[in-house]
Motif scaffolding. Sequence first.
Motif, PDB file in Angstrom:
ATOM      1  N   LEU A  34       1.302   7.354   6.544  1.00 49.80           N
ATOM      2  CA  LEU A  34       0.779   6.314   5.664  1.00 49.80           C
ATOM      3  C   LEU A  34      -0.740   6.390   5.614  1.00 49.80           C
ATOM      4  N   MET A  64      -1.756  -4.527   6.729  1.00 52.81           N
ATOM      5  CA  MET A  64      -1.285  -3.849   5.526  1.00 52.81           C
ATOM      6  C   MET A  64       0.023  -3.090   5.756  1.00 52.81           C
ATOM      7  N   GLN A  65       0.172  -2.501   6.932  1.00 59.42           N
ATOM      8  CA  GLN A  65       1.408  -1.773   7.247  1.00 59.42           C
ATOM      9  C   GLN A  65       1.855  -2.194   8.640  1.00 59.42           C
ATOM     10  N   PRO A  66       2.576  -3.313   8.726  1.00 55.43           N
ATOM     11  CA  PRO A  66       2.903  -3.859  10.042  1.00 55.43           C
ATOM     12  C   PRO A  66       4.175  -3.315  10.668  1.00 55.43           C
ATOM     13  N   GLU A  67       4.953  -2.551   9.901  1.00 56.24           N
ATOM     14  CA  GLU A  67       6.302  -2.325  10.380  1.00 56.24           C
ATOM     15  C   GLU A  67       6.828  -0.965   9.944  1.00 56.24           C
ATOM     16  N   PHE A  92       9.320   1.496   8.378  1.00 58.25           N
ATOM     17  CA  PHE A  92      10.297   1.240   7.314  1.00 58.25           C
ATOM     18  C   PHE A  92      11.006   2.530   6.951  1.00 58.25           C
ATOM     19  N   GLU A 125      12.596   4.424   3.458  1.00 55.53           N
ATOM     20  CA  GLU A 125      12.758   4.387   2.007  1.00 55.53           C
ATOM     21  C   GLU A 125      14.142   4.922   1.649  1.00 55.53           C
ATOM     22  N   ASN A 151      17.009  -4.767  -0.134  1.00 52.73           N
ATOM     23  CA  ASN A 151      15.585  -4.525   0.101  1.00 52.73           C
ATOM     24  C   ASN A 151      15.045  -5.513   1.138  1.00 52.73           C
ATOM     25  N   GLY A 152      14.328  -4.985   2.127  1.00 51.63           N
ATOM     26  CA  GLY A 152      13.712  -5.844   3.139  1.00 51.63           C
ATOM     27  C   GLY A 152      14.593  -6.101   4.355  1.00 51.63           C
ATOM     28  N   VAL A 205      12.746  -1.367   8.587  1.00 44.82           N
ATOM     29  CA  VAL A 205      12.946  -2.226   7.415  1.00 44.82           C
ATOM     30  C   VAL A 205      13.271  -1.350   6.214  1.00 44.82           C
ATOM     31  N   ALA A 206      14.264  -1.774   5.431  1.00 42.54           N
ATOM     32  CA  ALA A 206      14.626  -0.994   4.243  1.00 42.54           C
ATOM     33  C   ALA A 206      13.666  -1.286   3.103  1.00 42.54           C
ATOM     34  N   ILE A 207      13.109  -0.228   2.536  1.00 42.13           N
ATOM     35  CA  ILE A 207      12.449  -0.342   1.240  1.00 42.13           C
ATOM     36  C   ILE A 207      13.372   0.369   0.265  1.00 42.13           C
ATOM     37  N   THR A 259      14.161   1.737  -3.097  1.00 41.50           N
ATOM     38  CA  THR A 259      13.227   2.134  -4.144  1.00 41.50           C
ATOM     39  C   THR A 259      13.776   3.273  -4.991  1.00 41.50           C
ATOM     40  N   PHE A 276       0.621  -7.827  15.804  1.00 43.06           N
ATOM     41  CA  PHE A 276       1.645  -6.924  16.317  1.00 43.06           C
ATOM     42  C   PHE A 276       2.163  -6.025  15.198  1.00 43.06           C
ATOM     43  N   THR A 277       2.574  -4.826  15.575  1.00 35.58           N
ATOM     44  CA  THR A 277       3.352  -4.011  14.646  1.00 35.58           C
ATOM     45  C   THR A 277       4.775  -3.963  15.195  1.00 35.58           C
TER      46      THR A 277
END
Lengths: 263, 824, 208
Positions: B688, B707-710, B712, B714, B727-728, B743-745, B747, B789-790
């Motif tokens: 990322l 901005m990018q905590p987790e 994921f 795709e 999603n999510g 976490v599911a994105i 897309t 936290f991430t």
Amino acid sequence: MARKIKLFDATKCTGCRACQLACKQWNNLPAKQTENRGSYQNPEKLSPTTWALIRFDEVDSGVNGVKWLFRHEACMHCTDAACVKVCSTGALYKTEYGTVALDSGKCNGCKECVSACPFGIPQYDPSTQKVYKCDMCLSRLDNGLEPACVKACPTGALRFGDEDEIMSAARERVAELDGGGYLYGDKFVGGTGMLYILQEKPTLYSHLPTAPSVPTSVIVWKDWLKPLSLIAPGGVLAAAFLHYLIKGPKVVEESSLDKKGDA
Amino acid sequence: MTNHWNDLANSDCILIMGSNAASNHPISFKYVTMARERGGKLISVDPRFTQTSSKADIYAPLRSGTDIAFLGGMIKYILDHNLIHTSYVQNYTNATYLVNPAFRMPGENNGLFSGLTGNKYDKATWSFQTEADGTARKDLSMKDPNCVYQLLKKHYARYTLETVSRITGTPKDKLEEVYRTYAETGKPGKAGTIMYAMGYTQHTVGTQNIRAMSIIQLLLGNIGVAGGGVNALRGEANVQGSTDHALLFHILPGYLKMPTASQETLAAYNTAFTPTTKEPDSLNWWKNYPKYTASLLRAYYGMGCTLDEAYGYLPKIDGGVNYSWLTIFDKMYKGKIEGFFAWGQNAACSGASSNKTRNALGNLEWMVNVNLFDNETGSFWRAPGTDPSKIKTEVFLLPCASSIEKEGSITNSSRLMQWRYKAVDPPGEAKPDGEIISELYCRIRKLYEKEGGPFAEAITRLSWNYGMPDGNGCIRKLDVHRIAREINGYFLEDRTIDNVTYKKGTLVPSFALLQDDGSTSSGNWLYCNSYTEKGNMAARRNNHDRSGIGLHSDWAWSWPVNRRILYNGASVDPKTGRPWDTKRPVIVWDGSNWVGDVPDGVAPPGNGRKPFIMKPNGLASIFGPGLADGPFPEHYEPFESPLQKNIISPQMINPAIKRWDREGTGTAVDSRATADNNFPIVCTTFRLTEHWQTGLMTRWQPWLAEMQPEVFIEISPELAKIKGIQNGEMVTVKSIRGSLDAVAIVTRRFRPFSIDGKIVHEVGIPWNFGWATTKLRQYAQGDKKPDLFTTGDSANLLTPFIGDANTMIPESKAFMVNITKKGA
Amino acid sequence: MITSEEKVRVFTVYERVVHWYLALTVFLLLITGLGMMYHSFHFVSILFGGMTGIKNVHNYTGIALIPAILMVAGVWWREGLFDFSTDIEWFKKAGGYLWSVDDVPKSGKFNPGQKLYFFVIISFGALMAATGISMWWLPGRSPIGWMYTLHAFGVVVILSFMLIHIYLGTIGVPGSKDIVFSGYVQRRWCLHHCPKWMQRGAAGKAGK
């Protein structure tokens, strides 16, 4: 001084979010705990601590195609700025650069600007009872620097300069893109101080009004009622004064009363 | 990079494949955008639609691990339509060379090149025919069926649009569109460039991926020209520098080879690695090999011993033994390694099959973690699910300074060495890495001096004069300029060369003046010219561009000898010296000199000098017999594949890779799940913008974590529907080696592939995460908690323990998984 | 016999407290409101510790307005709301305030003009409270903009009526101000202004 405007060219934006971070850094805005909600966009929206945000939109295109759109969301610095119009305390004001700045010390958190802004930019923080938004890095402009977001942009998607120069560069770019770019911001609210060249039609971008305007409620209030609010009480006072002079006070005469009373 | 960052702006067509440059090399897009503004085309080939794809004129999806099929199809397209830059190919490549008639290719040999035994090729047949005088036999018309050009044509004849599309899943019209657009750059005066990163290299066929692109670039005449080249986007600001200075087991600084135990003398070593040629017009630059060896030995051991003695001190490796990452961690896992310096890395998250890496660390007696701060590697013994009482490893943390807390140089992807100054002091006890090494060196030397030991002189006689020793004889403050000057090299005696006298103690102006008799030193011959009597070239800050094509030759310094575009001798017509592209000339003959960039060994025009001076014959290799797995790239399926069999040949995977998954060679952490219904989904990993490598430096940074905590994953909407994932939602991803929650994105940027008529799904996961900055881990008293936290751990928990046949880079970009909704 | 010089108690202590509670609340709301609204009145904010202070005083005073309105409504309710048949006649003749009218319909304790004032204060007071609370407590999204406009409209109406009220309550109708201070006025004043009320004998009751 020539008006300064910012240009965001979506056809050059890669969604790297350097602008979003540079904004936080220059303005010393804290991060808040977030989670991934199934999108790259984070925080989800503008907030008192996020004044610039890259919005990510995925749009279907063709049978198997997709478009991934990025938009730099921040104050549009309207010529006819509804927020400045409604701001009773004078916290929001037009600067010599034609940008809309915010004097936090004056803001009392009445939130009228929040409801007036057609772009949903000003953000109210209940804990400080103040509103916050992008001020185009006034502290940088005053020192001859471009806004932090523009400085940080690696691809040149963000540009800043004199209105004439940026406007003509934008028109040139749209012509060059030959149907692949849409100018946004020149046709409403008197022209915005942040201009967009969008990669797709404005309707495909989330949270972007297609025909933003100063809300009717603001016009009714500020252009009609505000003068009326002076005229009406003034008229009443004047009428009372005339009444006093012409008709005189309504004095109860003893004789007549007695007569009536006895009757 | 053969070219450099700014030069991307000169390109007429940029093919980004195996890279998401827009996200992971954002600055590169400054120049990509400039090229696009000038009408240049951008092509993005990637399994998923990325930020790069969003800006591309053409986006073509391909299944991970099928790049060679994709590019092989392009080679066929170029040859079929005769789109090659003929003069370039004839004069500057080995396309005209005749190959041993006994050489066999996969199409006629069950998917193998001739000579395979076990997993090793005997390359006897991968040779050229020779004339009586020892020069190579050639056919300038390139019609001989045994000439490289014809063999290339024959080999790639199998890569039809139909076959390629069945393998890659790329629609045929997309393939053709990409091929047609890119092949346009074969016209003289047009330039096409390729940008690649880990998406190319992290495969069992990684080296051949790059070879395939190199062949295309040579066929189209795109090497050496402005806006051309094969450009590796390095994953870290100084990876180029660390490679140049040999932070690898198999080389010494300047890409000199590591001596093996069998090369007992310096002469034997030099003979083994100094190429010779009978080709009359070839400069064969590596003939200078002994000069560079001698100068390096002088830099290491000074004048106090003979060159032969110094060579004797050099550590040697066992011939044919691999000491790369996978081997080290396999040995560690099997308890064969006692101690480990984890220096500037986060092995527990960055290594393939992280469960293996993490468990391996527990088999050490001790580990020294040198890093900015604690990480998943240093704290592996207290990772979630680990019982510290069962770990015997003693762990030391040596805090080191970050790049802004010390002075020195970095060398970026452009081969550009740039000097940097210290901005702030390191915090607390942290020291620059160099000073940690100096301290270690001093103590180890003292132990050797006191106690002796095998090869004690290798340590005790090292020349280590980088500062003022303190009372104990230790140098605690390093003078980095002394080190930079040593890397450049000195005259150790007065020498007169070509009527110019160089005094003893002066800096050598260029590697052309290095000597093989021990009268010069140079810590890295490639960097000779970087710090001369004129000063520190890397510190130059003149931004003026004399060239008009963005060479910026007075800005810092690039190796070799400040050349900005490698092989630039190939940018001109061999007979007339006229640049192929007169609008963007790299070098121009002004009647007496080449002007522009520093010319690449070319003599005056028309003299027949070949521009690829690092090759013995002066020619670029379309036929490349040097590699372990074949002189031409051939498509093999990834180690883990969704397919039962390789569509193009009976050979499923690269036959020349080293394997750990077989009985007796490994355990569950090495296992393989191919064409396995339990793991039917192709998975790839990526990075990322917001996080850096394993996230060690960035996950602690609140703005970036916000901005990018987790972590994921795709997923295409089609696959999400099959698996009932919204999603999510949280998803559990499993490979045969490990599992990860993400976490599911959901897309449409991922589309299902149609592979040989069957639907194949692919997913992708960023690998920038790790448990150390999560909320649920245990924080001991005194541990710093992150401001934000991430969530989630490393994607490498899933990746296979397998490497490329040449480099052993792990195959992290194509492997098989399954996904389920978490808890389902 | 009760003479015309005798005093009649028109307002009880409770009624007077309610009047002044409302009056002070509205006055405070007006000066803080106008102090925020007009740049030239910003100096007023000094009294309240700045622009945020003045806003807070305004907002919490606004809360205090709500019971005031309810109590005032109670006072009005007790005397009967509108009596449309006669009240309209009264309005047609403007209560005799503007031109000479021989035959003004007789009023109770409150004449129809005063009742209208009650109505305006109560309804617009409610409007001010409702819009004010929306502005204060709801997130300021776009439909909320109309709350500001309505709030401003309310000011215009209330202020206008209030000025008439003050004029008539002071110099316009001499003697009336005593009602809200002492609660008592001369009997003859009452006979003139509130004949029906006097007839009902309510005054007598009140007088005790």
